[in-house]
Design a protein around this motif. Sequence first.
Motif, PDB file in Angstrom:
ATOM      1  N   HIS B 416       0.804  -1.223   0.000  1.00 43.43           N
ATOM      2  CA  HIS B 416       0.000   0.000   0.000  1.00 43.43           C
ATOM      3  C   HIS B 416       0.833   1.268   0.000  1.00 43.43           C
ATOM      4  O   HIS B 416       0.322   2.347  -0.290  1.00 43.43           O
ATOM      5  N   LEU B 417       2.106   1.128   0.340  1.00 43.96           N
ATOM      6  CA  LEU B 417       2.927   2.341   0.389  1.00 43.96           C
ATOM      7  C   LEU B 417       3.429   2.732  -0.993  1.00 43.96           C
ATOM      8  O   LEU B 417       3.664   3.906  -1.251  1.00 43.96           O
ATOM      9  N   ILE B 418       3.627   1.753  -1.871  1.00 44.16           N
ATOM     10  CA  ILE B 418       4.260   2.067  -3.163  1.00 44.16           C
ATOM     11  C   ILE B 418       3.392   3.007  -4.006  1.00 44.16           C
ATOM     12  O   ILE B 418       3.882   3.991  -4.527  1.00 44.16           O
ATOM     13  N   PRO B 419       2.068   2.771  -4.128  1.00 47.88           N
ATOM     14  CA  PRO B 419       1.260   3.746  -4.893  1.00 47.88           C
ATOM     15  C   PRO B 419       0.813   4.924  -4.026  1.00 47.88           C
ATOM     16  O   PRO B 419      -0.078   5.661  -4.420  1.00 47.88           O
ATOM     17  N   ARG B 420       1.400   5.072  -2.857  1.00 51.39           N
ATOM     18  CA  ARG B 420       1.017   6.154  -1.924  1.00 51.39           C
ATOM     19  C   ARG B 420      -0.446   6.090  -1.501  1.00 51.39           C
ATOM     20  O   ARG B 420      -1.130   7.132  -1.451  1.00 51.39           O
ATOM     21  N   PHE B 421      -0.952   4.910  -1.214  1.00 52.31           N
ATOM     22  CA  PHE B 421      -2.262   4.862  -0.570  1.00 52.31           C
ATOM     23  C   PHE B 421      -2.116   5.478   0.816  1.00 52.31           C
ATOM     24  O   PHE B 421      -3.033   6.079   1.361  1.00 52.31           O
ATOM     25  N   TYR B 422      -0.944   5.282   1.377  1.00 51.78           N
ATOM     26  CA  TYR B 422      -0.548   5.967   2.615  1.00 51.78           C
ATOM     27  C   TYR B 422       0.851   6.519   2.380  1.00 51.78           C
ATOM     28  O   TYR B 422       1.593   6.023   1.536  1.00 51.78           O
ATOM     29  N   VAL B 451      -2.501  -5.385  -7.418  1.00 56.37           N
ATOM     30  CA  VAL B 451      -3.621  -6.314  -7.551  1.00 56.37           C
ATOM     31  C   VAL B 451      -4.089  -6.606  -6.133  1.00 56.37           C
ATOM     32  O   VAL B 451      -3.397  -7.233  -5.353  1.00 56.37           O
ATOM     33  N   GLN B 452      -5.274  -6.091  -5.808  1.00 58.41           N
ATOM     34  CA  GLN B 452      -5.720  -6.128  -4.407  1.00 58.41           C
ATOM     35  C   GLN B 452      -6.207  -7.504  -3.988  1.00 58.41           C
ATOM     36  O   GLN B 452      -6.588  -8.321  -4.802  1.00 58.41           O
ATOM     37  N   GLN B 453      -6.197  -7.665  -2.667  1.00 58.18           N
ATOM     38  CA  GLN B 453      -6.629  -8.921  -2.064  1.00 58.18           C
ATOM     39  C   GLN B 453      -8.101  -9.218  -2.356  1.00 58.18           C
ATOM     40  O   GLN B 453      -8.428 -10.246  -2.925  1.00 58.18           O
ATOM     41  N   ASP B 454      -8.959  -8.304  -1.921  1.00 58.11           N
ATOM     42  CA  ASP B 454     -10.380  -8.529  -2.212  1.00 58.11           C
ATOM     43  C   ASP B 454     -10.803  -7.529  -3.270  1.00 58.11           C
ATOM     44  O   ASP B 454     -10.939  -6.344  -3.023  1.00 58.11           O
ATOM     45  N   ALA B 455     -10.997  -8.083  -4.435  1.00 57.75           N
ATOM     46  CA  ALA B 455     -11.242  -7.243  -5.590  1.00 57.75           C
ATOM     47  C   ALA B 455     -12.637  -6.662  -5.529  1.00 57.75           C
ATOM     48  O   ALA B 455     -13.596  -7.360  -5.226  1.00 57.75           O
ATOM     49  N   PHE B 456     -12.742  -5.379  -5.848  1.00 61.15           N
ATOM     50  CA  PHE B 456     -14.058  -4.767  -5.969  1.00 61.15           C
ATOM     51  C   PHE B 456     -14.461  -4.804  -7.427  1.00 61.15           C
ATOM     52  O   PHE B 456     -13.731  -4.373  -8.308  1.00 61.15           O
ATOM     53  N   LEU B 457     -15.642  -5.370  -7.685  1.00 60.55           N
ATOM     54  CA  LEU B 457     -16.135  -5.373  -9.064  1.00 60.55           C
ATOM     55  C   LEU B 457     -17.178  -4.285  -9.199  1.00 60.55           C
ATOM     56  O   LEU B 457     -18.017  -4.107  -8.330  1.00 60.55           O
ATOM     57  N   PHE B 458     -17.121  -3.580 -10.294  1.00 61.86           N
ATOM     58  CA  PHE B 458     -18.128  -2.564 -10.548  1.00 61.86           C
ATOM     59  C   PHE B 458     -19.302  -3.221 -11.254  1.00 61.86           C
ATOM     60  O   PHE B 458     -19.116  -4.142 -12.058  1.00 61.86           O
ATOM     61  N   THR B 459     -20.488  -2.752 -10.948  1.00 62.85           N
ATOM     62  CA  THR B 459     -21.658  -3.346 -11.575  1.00 62.85           C
ATOM     63  C   THR B 459     -21.741  -2.873 -13.015  1.00 62.85           C
ATOM     64  O   THR B 459     -22.401  -1.896 -13.331  1.00 62.85           O
ATOM     65  N   THR B 460     -21.036  -3.544 -13.863  1.00 61.00           N
ATOM     66  CA  THR B 460     -21.072  -3.241 -15.290  1.00 61.00           C
ATOM     67  C   THR B 460     -20.544  -4.480 -16.015  1.00 61.00           C
ATOM     68  O   THR B 460     -20.357  -5.524 -15.388  1.00 61.00           O
ATOM     69  N   THR B 461     -20.324  -4.377 -17.308  1.00 61.30           N
ATOM     70  CA  THR B 461     -19.922  -5.566 -18.048  1.00 61.30           C
ATOM     71  C   THR B 461     -18.497  -5.986 -17.679  1.00 61.30           C
ATOM     72  O   THR B 461     -17.720  -5.195 -17.147  1.00 61.30           O
ATOM     73  N   ILE B 462     -18.171  -7.235 -17.977  1.00 59.05           N
ATOM     74  CA  ILE B 462     -16.827  -7.734 -17.726  1.00 59.05           C
ATOM     75  C   ILE B 462     -15.820  -6.889 -18.498  1.00 59.05           C
ATOM     76  O   ILE B 462     -14.775  -6.502 -17.993  1.00 59.05           O
ATOM     77  N   GLU B 463     -16.196  -6.576 -19.729  1.00 60.22           N
ATOM     78  CA  GLU B 463     -15.336  -5.763 -20.570  1.00 60.22           C
ATOM     79  C   GLU B 463     -14.990  -4.432 -19.896  1.00 60.22           C
ATOM     80  O   GLU B 463     -13.829  -4.055 -19.775  1.00 60.22           O
ATOM     81  N   ASN B 464     -16.028  -3.734 -19.416  1.00 55.91           N
ATOM     82  CA  ASN B 464     -15.796  -2.458 -18.753  1.00 55.91           C
ATOM     83  C   ASN B 464     -14.979  -2.624 -17.491  1.00 55.91           C
ATOM     84  O   ASN B 464     -14.189  -1.755 -17.136  1.00 55.91           O
ATOM     85  N   ASN B 465     -15.193  -3.741 -16.791  1.00 58.01           N
ATOM     86  CA  ASN B 465     -14.426  -3.974 -15.574  1.00 58.01           C
ATOM     87  C   ASN B 465     -12.958  -4.167 -15.888  1.00 58.01           C
ATOM     88  O   ASN B 465     -12.099  -3.658 -15.179  1.00 58.01           O
TER      89      ASN B 465
END
Lengths: 637, 622
Positions: B416-422, B451-465
């Motif tokens: 989490h530190l590398i992309p500066r989440f913190y 690549v996160q541990q618990d992936a959040f999927l957006f409610t849209t097509t697989i393609e858009n995700n």
Amino acid sequence: MAPDGAGEIEVERNEVRDGGRRPPRAVVGSHRIEEEMFGRVFDKNIVKRIWAFVRPYRARVIISVAAVLIFTATQLVIPLIIRYAIDNGMAPGEIDHPALLYSVAAFALAILINYAASYIQETVVGQMAENVLFDIRRAMFGHLQKVSLSFMDKTEVGRLMSRLQGDVNSMQEFLETSVLSVGDIVLLFGIVFVMLWLDFRLGLLTLSVMPILFIVRIFWLPRAREAFMAAHETNSVANGALAEAIHGVRAVQSMDRQQVNFTLYDDKAAANLKTHLTAAKYAQVMVPIVDSLTGLAMAFVIVVGGSMVLNGGLDVGIMVAFLFYIQRFFDPIRSLTLQYSVMQRAMASGKRLTDVLDVRIDVKDKPGAKVLSPDMDGSVEFKDVTFGYDPKQPVLKDVSFRVNPGETVALVGPTGSGKSSAMALVHRFYDVQKGEVLVGGHDVRDLTQESLGRQVAMVLQEPFLFTGTVFENIRYHKADATRDQVIEAARAVGAHDFIMSLDGGYDAILGERGGNLSLGQRQLISFARALVADAKILVLDEATANIDSYTEMLIQKALIRLLQGRTGLVIAHRLATIRGADRIIVLQNGQVIETGNHDQLMAKGGLYSKLYNLNYASFDDIPEAELEASAQSGSQT
Amino acid sequence: MSSDAIGSATKARNSFAHVEAAGWGQGLSTLLRITRMNLRHPWQVTFAIGSTIIAATLQLTIPQLLGRAVDQTQTAIGGGAEGAAAESALLISALLLLTVSILRGLFTMTQNYYAEAVGHHIGYELRLACYEKIQRLSFSFHDRVHSGDLITIGMLDLEGVRMYFSTALVRVVLLTMLIGIGAYLLISTDPVLGLLALSFVPFVGWRSSVTRLKLRATWLELQERLSVLTRVMEENLGGIRVVRAFAAQAHEMMKFDRASKSALELAHERVGIRVRNTSAMTFSFFLAMGLVLLVGGNKVVAGEISVGTLATFLTFMTILQMPVRQLGMMVNAFARASTCGSRLFGLLDLDIAVKDAPDAKPLDITDGTLRFNNVSFAYPGAQDRQVLKNVSFEARKGETVGIVGPPGSGKSTIAHLIPRFYDVTGGAITLDGQDIRKATLASLRQSVAVVQQDAFLFTTTIENNIAYGDPWAKERRIARASEFAQLHNYVLGLPAGYGTVVGERGVSLSGGQRQRLTIARTMMLKPSVIVFDDSTAAIDAATESRIRTAMRRFAKDRVTIVIAHRLSSLMHADQILFVEGGEIVERGTHEELLAKGGRYRALYDLQVRPGEEMLDEAGGGG
């Protein structure tokens, strides 16, 4: 300070929509259309079903309707009293004017009755509607506790929740307004009647403006409703996009999508603004129409009524009374048209509610079902069991096996082999199509579900915890378990140490579904929960998800402790668990293909030994291709 | 506005949403701030207020016109020439009344419309501000604040602020006009009768305000109780298998009844509060009317006033009744806007912890070397607990670093530190020698993908995700990323292929499929540094090894960091770091670490041949 930051918005918009580039493959929020909002205005069957919930309160319904009628009557009578006072009690110069005193007395009486009636009506209706709302919700919730799991498997929790909340609420709204509609209708007809009675010609003339409003509203309503629905929909779309931004904020930030999303959201928010302004236009356009018609009616009364008064053809009091009635006259029409929409919405909701209430209960106690005694031997036996969620596609075919009291049996097999179904049958989550499942020597269908549940404890793959303290969760099954028992169980499964490290120890509150614990920790608590239940038989579905090796070790130890002294049926994924079992049953495509302990099965050289020799730490890690290869060679042997 | 939004939004009102009863000063400054926002739409505000004043004035002339008409019928009883004059006088009154009514209607319409328009414009601005703020606030904020609270602020509190103009400000003008001028007119006509006619105003105004505030307080309490009920139902339905497994239906019904009963009791109480109030208000109104009738009637008899004047008084009372009842709503609107506003502005005014430095420059990546220099870290709010202590390592382009360690050792924190989440609290992280705190966030996050541990999927097509991070990507690239993550074949098997909608309200994917989709999504970003944060745990070993093979080509020109507890996921790394208690305790290649016989070795033994000694224990014990 200024939170709108208009300048910033402009810049971003131009960046994202740079000319020529095709639109992004992106959306914010989902576009799913909501469920149908309006049904038919009146559906006899649904009304009947709803009436069943109102029936217990029918005495109150009668009281409240009576109160509404009385309330409406007093409202009608007040202008009449004023009229009487003006015409009979106020002749100038009269010294003695009992008529005025009588009128004031009558007025006092009328307002007292009005007060009482309105109090009774609103209290009774309001509380009754609340009661019915809670009754319907309870009936649905109770029903869902009994319907077969296959229904629950198919149905999203969110969908059910919207039934239990939104739909139930619109029923409540319907009940409240339907009693009030009675009042409105009576008031409308009452005013018409009284006007005509006071003076037929003037009445008729005044009432002639009423159809204009009706006609206008007939044209207005469908368009206005469309505008209102559009506003409602854009609002929920915008809110949905906001909710998505909140829940997915980590994904958004890590993929640097903020600017694109902001532009997309701006479109949604702007659409929402636009539809709301349109809806406001539709809502407000009725105001001048109603006001003009009121003015018109009053002008009629003044010109025609006034000249009648001048000619002595009408008492001035009647003219005043007319002016009063006119001011009240459009209210019931306005609220009645609104109630029309409420009715339609209620019918659509009622349909959905009855759909839930009508879901068949497949698995239920048979009359005279026996109570499974805690002293039974604890054996589990499958006799020629055939079962499928869809009877045409059996998941288990003629499966027979027996688990002796105190024995631990591991069920092993590739995904889809029927392990989980077998486990569900022990607990009678579903009924078999053929054969029988025996627990303690009794067919599970002859036993009460309650007593079966007491003797068969289950640990599910996904450990589900409830909001509440750790203590409450561990004694979930046995509400009278003491603190010592709970602590002892937690110690036994090795959960005590981490529980004590929680803020509050056993009284620490677990978040939604135990969210503040790791998967392994939740697993351990669910073990402790099963241990406190102290059932003769334990059915356990081992977790497949990878747990870190440290917790894994704890879990393996806890499992051994948990199985001590009881009959265990374990859907095993880990080799360690499998090898620890007294006996292994290998299932494939719904059939038992091998039985024996580890050494026997290894010696036999069948599917089990092949799987084992592939040397994976868990059977679930075996790649499909290899699995297929072994399965084929296994079935040939 | 919409009840479903309220339903979902009131689910969780806790810590953050419950701003302690703000002091008067703060409440006032909040209201001033909302007022200032309203004034930024000067034309609409002017139209709304102007129309309100005109409409109220017209409204006040109606009783006068009616009274005049009634009197005109009285003066000329007897007919004749006087009668004709009286009739034309009546006609004039009638026409005046009609004109006034039409005009009043039109001005009320513009009043209401512009009042709403101002509110909707403010609502639009606030929505955008809120959305942008929430998107930009750092992870540390989102860790701390419950998502339900943010939804409450973004939906309910925003409504409260939006409605301020139409329900509070405009109504003040309207009521001041009606009551003030009305009182002046009535009292100057006949002081005694005027006071009697207005006698219900203070009582009704007071009652309705008190009741409204009480209803508001109990409403919040009711929402709280209903949210308990909601939780009971939701958990029950979500955990229905546990409920059935423990035969706990009776227990669950009991829980339901307890929650339901407590909510029902309060609902009944609220009906009581409401009804006692409305009945009392109606009664006091009619009582005043009765008194006016009695006293006024006597005055008519005594010849002090005309019947028309009495009619004016009575009509005026009917006109005033509704707005006076709404006094309570107005008081409530002020209270609501003040609390909602202070919560909303509290959010909008928050400082963003991780943001671009004033002199931030886009990253300039040449070699793509990632370096941790003595990095230490503690989470905000828990400064005394060092999660990472003096972590140093370096990874060059094409290298893979594996990080392993017991739970809570700080592995994920490194990710989490590398992309500066913190932001680090000590030391520095550099990319090609540039401190990441000196780079723009946008350029950093385009170069570093986690690549996160618990992936959040957006409610849209697989393609858009998959194309989430690169919405302009060509279909071919999407398919390639998907093949890479071993997802392509599965997607083709779905009825709508890449057009299949997934996420909360779409087709549900298994944990492994979700993780594969996340991997595909990350591949799309073309990052210089890619971090797998325990992101293959739910993927079976064989698929994972196929992904690893595919990775090889991809990893050639970037830094790869693999955090995992399954050793097979990181055995092949060029360098493996064993982290414990926030420190690197062992480092080296797989072979080196095995040879060393330390913690890594112990973990390896544990995983490869799962606890033989434990099985013996099981044989002895069970």
